[in-house]
Design an enzyme around this catalytic site. Sequence first.
Site, PDB file in Angstrom:
ATOM      1  N   ASP A  81       0.855  -1.195   0.000  1.00  0.00           N
ATOM      2  CA  ASP A  81       0.000   0.000   0.000  1.00  0.00           C
ATOM      3  C   ASP A  81       0.891   1.245   0.000  1.00  0.00           C
ATOM      4  OD1 ASP A  81      -2.360   1.419   2.421  1.00  0.00           O
ATOM      5  OD2 ASP A  81      -2.321   1.552   0.219  1.00  0.00           O
ATOM      6  N   ASP A 103       2.639   4.966  -5.634  1.00  0.00           N
ATOM      7  CA  ASP A 103       1.920   6.206  -5.365  1.00  0.00           C
ATOM      8  C   ASP A 103       2.824   7.401  -5.635  1.00  0.00           C
ATOM      9  OD1 ASP A 103       0.256   7.716  -2.436  1.00  0.00           O
ATOM     10  OD2 ASP A 103       0.519   8.365  -4.528  1.00  0.00           O
ATOM     11  N   GLU A 133      -2.325   6.094  -8.269  1.00  0.00           N
ATOM     12  CA  GLU A 133      -3.260   7.107  -7.769  1.00  0.00           C
ATOM     13  C   GLU A 133      -3.173   8.368  -8.609  1.00  0.00           C
ATOM     14  OE1 GLU A 133      -3.380   7.643  -3.507  1.00  0.00           O
ATOM     15  OE2 GLU A 133      -3.880   9.773  -3.684  1.00  0.00           O
ATOM     16  N   SER A 210     -12.671   4.644   5.672  1.00  0.00           N
ATOM     17  CA  SER A 210     -13.179   4.136   6.949  1.00  0.00           C
ATOM     18  C   SER A 210     -14.402   4.905   7.426  1.00  0.00           C
ATOM     19  CB  SER A 210     -12.081   4.188   8.018  1.00  0.00           C
ATOM     20  OG  SER A 210     -11.265   3.037   7.914  1.00  0.00           O
ATOM     21  N   ASN A 250      -9.937   0.533   0.781  1.00  0.00           N
ATOM     22  CA  ASN A 250      -8.870   0.512   1.793  1.00  0.00           C
ATOM     23  C   ASN A 250      -9.432   0.821   3.169  1.00  0.00           C
ATOM     24  OD1 ASN A 250      -7.217   0.113  -0.388  1.00  0.00           O
ATOM     25  ND2 ASN A 250      -5.733   1.678   0.199  1.00  0.00           N
ATOM     26  N   THR A 253      -8.197   2.663   9.487  1.00  0.00           N
ATOM     27  CA  THR A 253      -8.642   3.361  10.701  1.00  0.00           C
ATOM     28  C   THR A 253      -9.744   2.596  11.448  1.00  0.00           C
ATOM     29  OG1 THR A 253      -7.999   5.511   9.829  1.00  0.00           O
ATOM     30  CG2 THR A 253      -9.645   5.509  11.563  1.00  0.00           C
TER      31      THR A 253
END
Length: 304
Positions: A81, A103, A133, A210, A250, A253
């Site tokens: 990630d 990224d 991204e 999240s 994703n 949190t």
Amino acid sequence: PLVSGKLLFERANEFGFAVGAFNFNNMEFLKAILEAAQEEEAPVFLQTTESAIGYAGIEFLAGMVHAVKDSYKVPFALHLDHGRSVESVLLAIRYGYTSVMIDYSDKPYKENLEVTRKVVSLCSPLGISVEAELGRLVGREDEVESVEEVLVDPEQAKEFALGTGIDALAPAIGTAHGAFKFKGEPRLDFERLRRVKERTNLPLVLHGASGVYYEYVNEINMYGGELKGARGVPDDDVRRAIELGINKVNTDTDLRLAFISTLRRMMSEERRNVDPRKFLKPAMEEVKEVVKRRIRLYGSSGKA
Ligand SMILES: O=C(COP(=O)(O)O)N(O)CCCOP(=O)(O)O
Ligand SMILES: [Zn+2]
């Protein structure tokens, strides 16, 4: 079993659901995620950031996943990630990752395109999926805004997809990492998302997704924590984003809040206990429950 991310992305895109991508830094979170996936009969991405690798060491994180690669019947990918460099991607390849994100969203477009193309040329022949991204998530930690938000340009997304050969794209549509999302009311740019999907037809990834559930925030605040103004993405907005073409969500949190709320409560209640397992086991169970809840929200239950 451990599989390529390509398999997970393609099936989710074909059938219109999203696969949960859950971050882990230790054994407890990894075990909770895999047991939740097993019980929900759902595919998952197990993902680690560079800071997770800095914390635990890639040998431990990748080693644990490879140790259990045949112990669960559900398919799971091991995903890097927010890889920030080609070197980081090469290290992941070296340790048997089956999916990577490069990224370069905070760099000029041309650089993002060139480096991403390079990563695809390294990964695709190995059957490793590549996520990139476009646009910039506002990085808001503790209510302090750190970077200027830049939303994805759908036209640029089409050109980028064609020019790189990526397997999946993370379009910035208004979310942010962490427990303090959005300045005012939660709002995702659904129209922009729809146009990115229409122009690329790629599997799309939602970062910073999240829910930041109030029951965990309240419990943390009750037992000594201080999360003022914590706010996440409403479940209905996640559902809408999946309808519009999100295929990987994703989730970090929400797992942290579940774990920490249980840990704080247990530590405050069991004042004579010094066996970490007495605290970590219920905390791990709570992570498993929130992972199952998110898997059901993503529509990936029974999709293994
Ligand atoms: O999109 C997300 C998580 O979003 P969330 O905070 O809404 O769960 N991620 O990519 C997880 C990023 C975790 O980074 P780090 O390990 O450096 O703290
Ligand atoms: Zn992210």
